[in-house]
Design an enzyme around this catalytic site. Sequence first.
Site, mmCIF file in Angstrom:
data_model
loop_
_atom_site.group_PDB
_atom_site.id
_atom_site.type_symbol
_atom_site.label_atom_id
_atom_site.label_comp_id
_atom_site.label_asym_id
_atom_site.label_seq_id
_atom_site.Cartn_x
_atom_site.Cartn_y
_atom_site.Cartn_z
ATOM 1 N N ASP A 196 4.029 2.145 -8.371
ATOM 2 C CA ASP A 196 3.152 2.460 -9.493
ATOM 3 C C ASP A 196 1.722 2.223 -8.994
ATOM 4 O OD1 ASP A 196 2.079 3.191 -11.888
ATOM 5 O OD2 ASP A 196 3.383 1.949 -13.112
HETATM 6 C C1 NOJ Z 1 0.434 3.751 -14.199
HETATM 7 C C2 NOJ Z 1 1.612 3.983 -15.078
HETATM 8 O O1 NOJ Z 1 2.329 2.785 -15.266
HETATM 9 C C3 NOJ Z 1 2.552 5.055 -14.565
HETATM 10 O O2 NOJ Z 1 3.537 5.294 -15.525
HETATM 11 C C4 NOJ Z 1 1.786 6.293 -14.238
HETATM 12 O O3 NOJ Z 1 2.670 7.312 -13.836
HETATM 13 C C5 NOJ Z 1 0.794 5.962 -13.158
HETATM 14 N N1 NOJ Z 1 -0.140 4.961 -13.655
HETATM 15 C C6 NOJ Z 1 0.026 7.183 -12.668
HETATM 16 O O4 NOJ Z 1 -0.879 7.605 -13.601
#
Ligand code: NOJ
Length: 751
Positions: free
Chosen positions: A295
Site C-alpha cells: 500500500d
Molecule cells: C492507500 C489506500 O489504502 C489504498 O487502498 C489505495 O489503493 C492506495 N492508497 C493508492 O491510492
Amino acid sequence: MKKITAIVCCIAIFTCSLAQTKSTEKIIYKDAKATIDQRIGDLLKRMTIEEKAGQLNQLNGGLFTGPAANDAGQKTKMQQVRDGKVGSFLNVLGAKETKAVQKIAVEESRLGIPILFGFDVIHGYRTIFPIPLAEACSWDLKQAEINSSIAAKEASSAGINWTFAPMCDITNDPRWGRIMEGIGEDPYYGSLLSAARVKGLQGNLNDVEHILACVKHFAAYGAVEAGREYNQVDVSRVQLWNKYLPPYKAAVDAGAATVMNSFNVFEGVPASGNKYLVTDILLNKWKFKGFVVSDWASFGEQINHGYAADRKDAALKAIQAGSMMDMESKVIIDYLPQLVKEGKISVAQVDKAVARILYYKFKLGLFDDPYKFSNEERESKTLFTEANRNEAKKAARSSIVLLKNNNNVLPLTSSSKKVALIGYYAKSKDDMFDFWIGNGTADNAITIYDGLKNKLGESAISYAQGYNADATTNEKLINDAVQSANNADVVLVNIGISGKMAGEDRALANPVIPEGQVQLLKALQKTGKPIVAIVTAGRPLILTQINDLVSSIAYCWILGTETGNAIADVVTGAYNPSAKTVVSFPYAVGQIPVYYNHFNTNRPTPTDDFGNWYSRYRDIPNDPLYPFGFGLSYTTYKYSDLRLSSNTISKTDKLNVKITVSNTGKVDGEEVVQLYIRDITASIVRPVKELKAFQKIFLKAGETKELSFTLTGKDLSFYDADGNIKLEAGAFRIFVGSNSRDVLEQNFTLK
Ligand code: NOJ
C-alpha cells in the site's frame, strides 16, 4: 608486416561476423511469437539489477504533458523512466498523459519495458456507480460484475491498465471510513462478491477493455481497532482464517492479478513485512501467481511501526516476506541493488518478483502494442455513455435499502401530490460523492432534487434547505422547512452526512445522524405529516435517535452519478426496493462492533428473560437496530414449510433444503432468500449464524415458489488456526428467512 595485415584482416572478419550475429540475433523478448516465459527469461538475462529494482518501483505520477511537464519534479520522474527505474505509475490519467509517459519508457529507455498504469477505480471511472458497500446490498452478483466491467472499460480507454480494487476487507465497524469501499460483514457473501468484481474488472485479460484487479488490503485491515484509519489490528489466527481471509482467497481464486499489502500489523508484524501472510498463506498455500504491491509507502512505514530500523532494513524485510512492488516508499529502488550486492537478497529472489510483473506486461500485450490502452478516440467514445449511465441507474436503484415503511407511506401515491423536499444535501452536488470517484465529476451527477423534479415535475415539489452544509440548523431554516411541510401531503427529508466524510482517512468516532438534523426532524414530526427519511452516507449511521420520528427510512448510501433518478424511481414506486443491508445498523456507538455472526458466549441473553448475569448491556438491547440481511419491499413475503431432505447426513452426503416463499402483497417484487447454518458444538466455537446460501428471486403479486438449496460438507466446515479445513460430526441448525433475524429453523445431525 604481412603477419600484421593478416591479423588485422582476421580481426576485421571476426568483428564483422560478430556484428552480423548481433544484427540478426533474435531479441526473444521482443518476439511476439515466443512464449511469455521465453520472453521473460530472455529479458531478465538482459536486465541489470538496477533495472530489476526499477520494475519493482511504483511512483505517484501526475501530469506529463502541457506546462506541468516542465516542472522539476516531473522532469526527474521522466528521467527515471528513461533510466529504467520505474515499473509503474499510479495516478497518471487519460489516454494522452499515459501515452506521453509510455513513449518515454518504450522509446527512450535502454530495454524499452512498458509501464503499468494503476489507479483507484473504486466505483466507476467517469460514470460513477454506487459505492461498493451499497452495491453489495443489491445481492445482485451479475450487476456487480457489470458495474466493474464498465468501470474497467472506461478506465482502460483512459490509459489505465490496473486498478486497486476490489477491497475485500470484512469489517464490523461503521466508524471506519473505508467501510464504504467493501463487502460488509459476511465472509461467504463477501467472497462471492469479491470474485464477481474481479471477473468484471479483468475478464480474461486479452482484450483492451479489461484491466488488472488488485485484492486489498491483505490482510484483515477491516479489523482496525476502534475503526480508526491506519490503526493496529489484533485478531487471532482462527478469526483470520474463518472471517477475514475467505474474501481475499475467493478473489485470488477468481484470477486476480495482484494483491496489495495492508497498512496494519498482524501478530505484531506489519503486513508488508509479514512472511506468514505473504509467503506462507498467499504464495505457498494459495499458490497465488500474480504480484504483490505495497500500500502507499507501507514498505517504508515499517519503520514507524517499529519493525524496520531504517529504509534499507524496510526494503530487506519487505522482500524477505515475499512482497514485491513498492508503491511510493522508494526503498526498493534506493536499496535493493545494494542488498543484492551484499548477498542479503539473492538475484533469484529478485527475478521471481520481477518475472511476475513482466508477466502481466506481456499478458496485457504492452510489449507488442504499448499504446493500446492510450487511444484518445476510444476514450472520448467510451466515457459516460448513455448505456453506462443506464447501468449505473439500475445499480443505484437496487442498492437502496428500505429500512422502515409504516403505513406504506412509500411509494408516493396519487393522493400524495404535493411533496416537500427538505435537506441541503438534496441539492448539493458537492456533498454527493466520496473521495474515490475515479475521474468522475459531480457536475454531471443527478441530485435528489433533480431526480424528483424529472419524475414529478417542478411544481409538485416545494424545497427547503432545513440545515446547513455542516448539518447544523437554526430557527429560520427549521421554520421554512416546517412551512414547506405544512403545505405538502408528504415530507421527504434528506438527512445523513456529506459524501466527503466517506472513504480513506474519514474515521468518525460518532457515526450518528447529526444533531441539527435530529432537531429538524423533531420539528417536522409535529406537523403530523408523513415523513420519509432519505438517508445518504457512506456508512451505516446510527439511526436510533430518528427512527421513531419518521414513518419511512430509505437508506441510500452514496449512489453515484444517477443518485436522483434512482431515488425518484424508488419513492414513486417505479422500482420496488429489493436491497438488504450487508452490515448491521448499530443501536448505539457503544455497541460497535455489532454483527450477526458473533459467538454465543457463555451467558447468552435469553430473548424472554431480562434477569441478571447475562452478556448484555444495562442501557440498550444487544441487537442492532436493523440486522444483517434486512430490507423491506413494497410487497410482503411469507416463508413456510422448511424441509430438509434428511435429519441425519454423513460427511459425504448432500443436504437438500426446501422452503416455500409467497408474495403476499399487491405488487411484484424481488426477494433475497437467505440460508444460514449454525454448528452447535465444535472443537472451535462457531458463530450463532453463518450465511451459506441465498437466492434473489422475482415473485409476481400473489405468486408462490418452492426454492431448493443444496449444502455439502464444504458448507458445514470451518478452519482451524493453521488454516486446515475441519468438518466435524455433531448437531447443526438450518435457518431460512428474509434476513438474519426473521427465520424458520430446523436441526439435523452430521454423522
Ligand atoms: C492507500 C489506500 O489504502 C489504498 O487502498 C489505495 O489503493 C492506495 N492508497 C493508492 O491510492
